[in-house]
Structure formats: C-alpha cells, structure tokens
Design a protein around this motif. Structure first.
Motif, PDB file in Angstrom:
ATOM      1  N   ASP A   1      -1.192   2.107   4.935  1.00 10.61           N
ATOM      2  CA  ASP A   1      -1.856   1.658   6.163  1.00 10.61           C
ATOM      3  C   ASP A   1      -2.711   0.404   5.976  1.00 10.61           C
ATOM      4  N   HIS A   2      -2.654  -0.194   4.812  1.00 10.87           N
ATOM      5  CA  HIS A   2      -3.573  -1.290   4.551  1.00 10.87           C
ATOM      6  C   HIS A   2      -3.346  -2.474   5.498  1.00 10.87           C
TER       7      HIS A   2
ATOM      8  N   ASP B   1       0.834  -1.206   0.000  1.00 11.45           N
ATOM      9  CA  ASP B   1       0.000   0.000   0.000  1.00 11.45           C
ATOM     10  C   ASP B   1       0.872   1.260   0.000  1.00 11.45           C
TER      11      ASP B   1
ATOM     12  N   ASP C   1      -1.305   4.898   0.954  1.00  8.98           N
ATOM     13  CA  ASP C   1      -0.779   5.582   2.127  1.00  8.98           C
ATOM     14  C   ASP C   1      -0.167   4.637   3.154  1.00  8.98           C
TER      15      ASP C   1
END
Ligand SMILES: Nc1ncnc2c1ncn2[C@@H]1O[C@H](COP(=O)(O)OP(=O)(O)O)[C@@H](O)[C@H]1O
Ligand SMILES: Nc1ncnc2c1ncn2[C@@H]1O[C@H](COP(=O)(O)OP(=O)(O)O)[C@@H](O)[C@H]1O
Ligand SMILES: [Mg+2]
Ligand SMILES: [Mg+2]
Ligand SMILES: [Mg+2]
Ligand SMILES: [Mg+2]
Lengths: 212, 331, 331, 212
Positions: free
Chosen positions: D38-39, D31, D36
């Motif tokens: 944070d996945h 990700d 960003d």
C-alpha cells in the motif's frame, strides 16, 4: 401369475440399496444440472444407513420397506426423507399383513405409497418430479394385476413404464422443488427424483424376479 | 476448497458440539442430537420453534435463546431438518400452551413441518405454523405463497419470540409472527457462489465482474444477472425491488435489516446500508431500527440481502424487546 | 474483486456513516470524522480509547460502547489512524482522570500513538498506554516486545473497559489491561489471502490446498506454510503454539476466543472450537468462558485465530461484566 | 554556489507531488514484495491531497513543505503520516526564516528533517528503511555545502547518494516496519520507503535546479 414370500424379501431391499449406492455420483450429476447436486448424497446416506443397520438382521419385504422408510423419515431431512419415507412406509403399511405377495398385492402396496406421498406433495404427473416415474409404474402394475398377467411380464412392463416416465421428465418444465425456480430453463434435462425413483423400482423388480 | 473441517459428512454434528459448549449460558442439548433448546425457558409460555438447513449461521440455531426461539431443529447443510427433529423441537418447547413453528418456505421444510404437525397432533401437542415468504425476487406478487423465506425470518422470530415472552397465547403469537412476515420484504444480491463442504466445488457460478440480483440463500437463480455495480447502484436496485412490492410509503416506520451472505467484509455492509438509508430517507420512510451484520448467511457466499419490515405499535414494541441469543443480542 | 463499494478511496468514510446510523443507540460522531465515541459515557471515569486500521470489523470501532472503549480512532484500511485522530479520541474520552490508550503493536500505530501522547501532554491530557503483543507467531518469546497485537486486543479492551467502568483510576486501568494482555497468547491460521479494495488484487498468496500458520491480520507471513489440514490437526497446531508459550497449565482457568478472519463460515469456527476445547480439557485447562465468532477479521480472508487468556479473580470479574457494543454484547 | 528564493519554491513542491503520483503503482509493487503493497497508495493520497488544496494558492518552499507535512501528519495515518510528516515539517521548521536557500541551507533543512524523524523511529542506516536514503543524502549535501560546491553539482551528488542509499537496501535484512517480520526473507528486494524517499529527493533536486 406367481407370488413371492413376504418373509423372503430381504434381498430385494439390499438390491434397492445397491441400486442407489451404484448411482450416487450419477444422481448427483443429474441434480446438479438444475438442482443443487446433492440428490445422490442424500439418497445414498439414507439407504446406506439402512444397510449398515440391517444387513446382518433377518427381515421380510414389508418390514424392510418400513425400516428403510423410517430411517429416511427420521434421519434424512431435506425433501428425500419425507418423500421416500412416505412412499416406502406407505408401501409397508399396505403390505405388512401379506404372507405371499402377488402382482396385485405389489400394485396395491405401490399405490398406497403414491397415495401417502400425495398427502405431503402437490405434484401431479407432468410436473417433473418422481411422481412422473411412480405414477405410471403403479398404473401398469395395477392393470397387470387385474389382467392376471405373468409376474415377470408385469415387472418388465412396470420397469418400462418407470423408465418411460423418467424419460418423459426431460421435456418438462419443473413445477416443484428447487428446479422449479428455473422455469423454462429447467427444460431439457431429467428430473433427479424421477431418476432415482426409476432406479429403485427397477432394482425392486429385478430383486423380486430372482425370488420367483 | 479452503475450509476448516474434518469429515464433511459429520460437520453439522461437530459444529453443534462446539456451538453448545461455546454458548452453554444460552442453549442446551436435548435428547435428539439435532434439536437445540434455550436454557431456562420461562414457565407457562407458548413454545416458539424453528428449524432449517445448516450453513446459514447465525440462522437457525443462533436464534435460540431468551425472547426468541425456545427450540430449533437442525438440518444438514442447506437441507431441511427431519420431520422427527421438528416434532422433537415442538415437544421440547411445549408447555401445554401449544407451539408456534415459524419457518421458511422451502419444499423440504414444508414437507417435514407438515408431517411433524401431524405427528405432534397424535402426541397431543398443538403446533401452528407461519411460513416466511419475504423474498420478493422468488415469485411474482400474485404468487406470494411461492416466495422463499430469507433474512426476514429473523424479524419473524424476533416478533414471535417476543410475543410469546410477553404471555401471548398461541393464536396471538401466530398472528404477530404472521403480521411480521406479511409486513416484510427482502431481496438479495449474490457476488460469489458457495461450496458445500461435501461437494467440494461451487454448484453454481457467478462470473467475476457480474452480480446476481434476487439470488436465494442456496444460490437459487435470481431475477437478473448484470454487471457488478457500485454500492450506490446496488442499493438503488435493492430498494427498487423491495419498496414498491409491499409497498412501503412515505410516513411508514420500518425496521431495516442488511445481512451479509457470509464472506462479504462487514465494513461493506455499512457502506451499502448508508446508501440504502439515504434512499429510504428520500422517500420519507422512517427507520426506527437498523440491523446490519451477518444475520442470515450462505456459507462463504459474498453479497448481501436487504429486508424491510413495516412497523405498527405492536410490532415496534416486540422488536424493541431485549433478546439474548448467539445471533441476536439486544439490550 | 467482488466487493460492495463505491470509490475505494472513501470506503472508510462511507462505512463510518453507515456504522454511526445503524448503531446510533451505542455510538456517536465527534468533530473529528475519524473518531467515534460511545454514547452516554458515565461521568467521572477514566477514559479508555483505542484505534487501528479499518478492515478488521468489529475491530476497532465495534468495541466502542458501554463498559468497553469510550472513543476509537479510525484509520484507512489496514493502516494506522493519524496521530491527530488518536489525540482527538483521547480528548473526547478525557474527564480529567486521564486516558488509557490500549492499542496493538504495529509500527504505524506505535508512531502515531507516541506523537499523540506527546501532543496530549501539551494539551493537558494524561494518556498512558498498553500495547498488545499477544501474537506468539510474530516473534520469539525473548523478543515479546516485537510481537503483534491480534485478537487478544478484544480481551484487553474488555478488561480495561470494565476496570474503568468499575471506577478504577488510570494506573489501575492500565495495570488491569496490561495484565490482561500479559496473560494472553494468540495464533492465526490463514487459508486465503485478502484484497485491499483500492489495490484490487491480493498482495500475498496462499495456494489452494495449503495454509499459513502464524499469519498476521494483514497477511504478515507466519511461521510455516503447510498442507491444508483437518480441523482436528489445525486445532492441535494452534494449541501447540499458544499453550506452551505462556505456558497455560493444568488447573488454569482461561478465556478462549476463536475468531474467524472474515470469510470462513461461522459453522467452521464451531468445529474448530470443539477440537480446541477437547485438547484444552485433556490438558486440564478449564474454560471459564468462550467467545466464538468474527471478533477480529481481515477483510475477506479465510482462516481463524485462537486466543487464550489466563484468568485470576480480578480478570474473571472484569471479563464477566456486561458490555454493549456492536462487536461484543454481553449480558 | 548559488541560491534560490524560498518564495519561489512552489514548483519544487509540485514536482515532488508529481514524482509520487507517477510512481504510485511502482511503489505499490515494491512494497508488495515484502510489505503489504500500500505504500504507493498511502503516499499518493497525501501528496495528491496537498496538490488539490494548494495548486491554486501561492506559497514558498518551506511553507509548502510545512503544509504537505501537516497534511500527511494529520490526515494520513499508517507509518507514512508520522514519518514523512516529521521529515517535511522538520525541514520546514529549519527553513522558514530563509529568504534565499543555498546548498548549506538546504542541507540544514534536510538534516533537521532527519533529526525529527529519528525522534519517532529507531531505525539507523543499515536497517532497510528510508533512513538509508535520507541519511547519506544529508551527509553529501552537508559536505557539499561546507566545501562550497556548485549547487547543481551538489544536487547531482545528493541524487546519486540517495539512489545509492536506496539501492543499498536491496541486500539488507529489514529491522523495522512490516517487512522486518520476514527476517532473512526480506533480503533481495528494495525497501519501499527508501524508494519513495529517493523519488522525493530526486524530484526536489530537479525542481530546485530549474530555479537556479
Ligand atoms: N415439492 C416437491 N414435490 C414433489 N417432488 C419434489 C418436490 N421437491 C423435490 N422433489 C423431488 O426431489 C428431487 C430432488 O431431491 P434432492 O436433490 O434430494 O432434494 P433437494 O431438492 O432438497 O436438494 C427432485 O428432483 C424432485 O423429484
Ligand atoms: N518503524 C519504522 N522505522 C523506519 N521506517 C519505517 C518503519 N516502519 C515503516 N518504515 C518505512 O515505511 C515503509 C513502508 O511504508 P508503507 O507501506 O506506506 O507503510 P506500512 O508499512 O504501514 O504499510 C518501509 O518501507 C520503511 O521504509
Ligand atoms: Mg438436490
Ligand atoms: Mg438439497
Ligand atoms: Mg500498510
Ligand atoms: Mg505498506
């Protein structure tokens, strides 16, 4: 023995300005070690402002000191404005009525500068400030004036006393100003104000010698 | 240095231009470009002024406004305003009732204020002073006169400004402001250094993974450099410095001010405040009012300060009075 | 990572605890720990809500208060609140007159709001929405529906909140908020990246000496990466993106909002604002009101956003109305 | 051919949880390239919450999917809450009445998950989202169910289809979600959601195989 004409003093002032300008970076470095690193910048700003405004004007020694002091005082904040402002305006006050300035006269001017400074700061010799440079310089010049010494000799002695005073700050612990927060950690480096004061007094002495 | 500026040598003047335009409902320019005054100062009151170096926004100009400071002297970044600026601020604020100059304990400010007071006297303006020394970490308690003023100054201005607005005479305003600062203690923790725009590199260092307890607003060294801690431990460390020094005790009613140093995200200030509040509650100290935000900063330093002020009836009334400035708006 | 926190996984909950305590005069908790409501909501008005990820303080909870949002849904850092939180916010704000949900155009928020609206309908609560898309840099003008919402949301909440406070019905509130955002354009310039506390390192890069024009509030890439410029040139670049897009023209009266991204010293925002103001004045655009400060941030990013909104009589009246929240206090 | 008991499905859910937990960092990295970052964190949080609350309870497959989906949906915001919440609750809805779950049943459950997802997202195959993983997996499993294929074979085919779908996102340009802002610049890396979806489907298939 000897004197110089108060009215001829412009080159002395310009030499003092140049002394600060040439040492802007060095003063910043010295201040950076135990202060906040802005001493060169602060001094350069005030002295260069004076140069910009007065380099094309006619003025004498006491008059120039007064103008430089006033600029520091009213346009340079921090500690340098009031400190050098008071010293320089104090010198000017004591010297404004002189036509000729001899060793004893110069000593009286410097002495009044020191007195005005001590009106606003508590620092004494030994506290790691510019007082350590200025105070012995005044003493030596006063003694030379009383002893009726030759002007050049007196000025060389004053320069030596200022340099020795500056160097003495190296082993001191700062009691005033930013570096005082460091306590023992402030020992081992020169004081920035003592350094700039030595530069100014040396340039002044050299400038006067050229007039003699 | 990732900064928004033009020539660093004129950043303060440019900042002031923007500030005066943006807040033209609250402040206005004066003849001295380094003195800002409040708009529509009520007639017949004691003048309240302050001044200090730039780079601490909202301090100092941000506290110029209604029921706060009437005029503020503005210095270069991290450098005291000129004596002339303090003098001109006093002249602008004077309405014949005298002026209270409420400032922080830094050697440059001390010298410039001292000279300004002398010059003001010659000009027929009575200026009395209170010098803030709330920073516990900057000197031992028996040398309180050596301590720096930090975020506690905000509470001193709030109290002094309110007292003057309520019609207090000069001695009453001075007494209230002096009481405010005498009742106030602060401490800061620095997490990153800051860089003066004209210098271009940080002039002190805080290593990643460490924090400096007791740091000053210009990076003045603190009490201790230690490993970076959790918010909970930081809060305990701050409370343990501030609370015993005054000392604040069970049953006391206090104001708590948690200020960021500039670059710490505001959400973290609330995390810190939550921990501080728990510790104060445990000690039986009652928070009457809390201020959390960027009230007194140091350019882009990360970190925070904790300030606690003990209230009495007078201080409570003065703290609760509305105020309107850029840095402090209170209904 | 020099941050003030405990366990990064609970930083939002801890922040909210501190926030609610510090601002207990303005906001209060609700049954859903991720929904904050305004205190003393006047009776009989249309509800106004918003919601969004954390890390943008004062957005979003900072705009919960008098004449602004009645309830706010709070998400994780840089992550949309749950549909449940939006739903609960709507329920808390509903007084039988319906609820205006004014939020920003991010895919997570879109999905969660869509589901919340559906669920609210089942629960008998009418929710209508306005989705902010003021960020010019995030899509071409002919795809305005793809643009992100950024600091222009603050003006949308100001206008929507004021309209509801003045007694507007749901359609009027929605229409005013929609007009506010339709009349608004923004652009951001990023100077440093930000780090999510739970991640521990920046997840994008802005090289020292460069800047990213058009960056989003989560570091979404912008239009262009170029050399770091003077404030004067940055201002011109921002004005050149924002002004022609609407377009704002000579004679227009506008609101200007310059927000820092978190870690940029506020003094620099005034330097930037001064340059922006000069450019707008040159174009004959008249600034009715300016907001300069940290209104919508991205953790500890450095940089700033420019937002311009064109006013008409209605918008002017709504913008000028007093407001009281943590992020926006206006007398 | 073959089935597994809906009531026995707990280990399948726990395997899905472990799949996400083990790949938390990897999903964050994927990700991070065009999103960003944070996945992994988002997914891990929801799945771990489920584990904490349910690891000591008894539950079946559909029931577990429903609880996991509900947690995502009501406690995990962002896009993952509604996206995986809708998929998992959609699967649960379609499967809650089954005692035994055969290939065709599983296909029906997954198909309903996809349908519910498409209620809130517009993304189609080719748009570089998790739809690129989920949609071919559904198709393959449906076909296998209709053809009456062996369960293990069907699951292996589904895993392969999911992996192929995930890999297909590499050459795509993102049309939805954060990475869509990048346009052409989003080409060349995997989609994070497609990657996590493949992990989940693979773990589910592996878990089911152990029950057969
Ligand atoms: N209170 C004081 N008394 C005497 N000298 C002082 C005092 N404060 C500062 N100084 C002198 O000023 C010098 C530092 O000047 P400068 O760096 O320009 O100002 P600042 O300390 O405000 O940054 C010190 O080295 C010292 O000589
Ligand atoms: N609008 C959308 N439609 C379909 N899938 C989406 C959409 N938005 C995001 N996704 C999926 O979600 C993934 C990103 O998830 P995650 O990183 O957890 O959320 P966020 O993008 O909010 O940070 C993407 O890789 C994509 O597969
Ligand atoms: Mg210095
Ligand atoms: Mg300095
Ligand atoms: Mg995200
Ligand atoms: Mg993501």
């Amino acid at each position: 023995m000897g004197t110089f004409k108060n009215a001829d003093g412009k080159p002395v002032l310009l030499k003092m300005v140049k002394g600060i300008q040439d040492n802007k970076a060095y003063l910043g470095e010295v201040d950076g070690l135990i202060g906040d690193g802005d001493h060169g910048m602060n001094m350069n700003k005030g002295f260069s402002l004076f140069e910009d405004r007065f380099k094309d004007k006619e003025f004498g020694f006491a008059e120039g000191l007064n103008e430089l002091g006033t600029i520091l005082f009213s346009e340079i904040g921090g500690s340098m404005g009031p400190i050098y402002g008071n010293i320089l305006m104090g010198m000017a006050d004591a010297g404004e009525d002189f036509d000729e300035i001899g060793v004893a006269d110069l000593a009286a001017m410097l002495e009044n500068g020191l007195k005005e400074l001590q009106d606003i700061v508590e620092a004494q010799v030994g506290d790691k400030t510019l007082v350590d440079t200025l105070s012995p310089a005044v003493d030596v010049l006063k003694a030379a004036g009383e002893a009726g010494k030759d002007y050049k000799e007196a000025l060389e002695e004053m320069k030596a006393a200022a340099a020795q005073g500056r160097d003495s700050t190296k082993d001191m612990v700062a009691k005033f100003g930013r570096s005082s927060r460091l306590g023992e950690r402030s020992r081992g480096v020169l004081d920035a104000g003592a350094t700039s004061c030595c530069i100014i007094l040396t340039a002044m002495a050299d400038g006067i010698m050229e007039l003699l | 240095m990732q900064r928004i500026m033009n020539d660093p040598d004129i950043i303060v003047d440019e900042m002031l231009k923007g500030f005066l335009k943006a807040h033209s409902d609250i402040v206005e320019a004066t003849e001295n470009p380094r003195v800002v005054k409040a708009k529509d100062i009520p007639e017949g009151k004691v003048g309240v002024i302050t001044g200090g170096g730039s780079g601490h926004k909202p301090a100092f100009v941000g506290y110029c406004g209604k029921n706060l400071c009437d005029a503020v002297a503005v210095g270069e970044i991290c450098s005291s305003p000129t004596a002339q600026a303090f003098l001109d601020a006093a002249k602008v604020a004077d309405q014949g009732k005298g002026v209270a100059c409420l400032y922080g304990n830094y050697s440059g400010d001390n010298m410039n204020v001292k000279m300004a007071v002398k010059m003001a006297k010659k000009a027929g303006v009575t200026v009395k002073t209170v010098v803030a020394n709330d920073d516990v970490a900057s000197a031992p308690k028996d040398q309180r006169e050596k301590r720096r003023g930090v975020a506690g100054e905000v509470l001193m201005w709030k109290v002094g400004g309110a007292k003057a607005a309520k019609g207090g005479d000069l001695d009453e305003v001075i007494a209230a402001a002096q009481k405010a600062i005498d009742n106030t203690r602060s401490v800061g923790i620095g997490l990153t250094p800051c860089t003066l725009p004209a210098v271009g590199h940080p002039n002190f260092e805080i290593k990643d993974g460490t924090m400096e307890v007791g740091i000053g607003h210009h990076g003045e060294p603190g009490i201790e450099v230690c490993e970076l801690e959790s918010a909970e431990k930081m809060a305990k460390r701050m409370v343990d410095v501030v609370v015993p020094d005054y000392p604040f005790e069970s049953g006391d009613e206090v104001v708590v001010l948690v200020s960021g140093l500039g670059a710490t995200p505001v959400m973290e200030l609330y995390v810190l405040y939550d921990e501080i509040d728990k510790l104060l509650a445990e000690k039986g100290i009652k928070t009457h009012k809390a201020y959390v935000g960027n009230y007194f900063t140091s350019l882009e330093m990360m970190g925070a300060t904790l300030t606690i002020m003990k209230l009495d009836d007078e201080l409570k009334e003065l703290i609760d009075m509305p105020a309107n400035s850029m840095g402090l708006k209170q209904f």
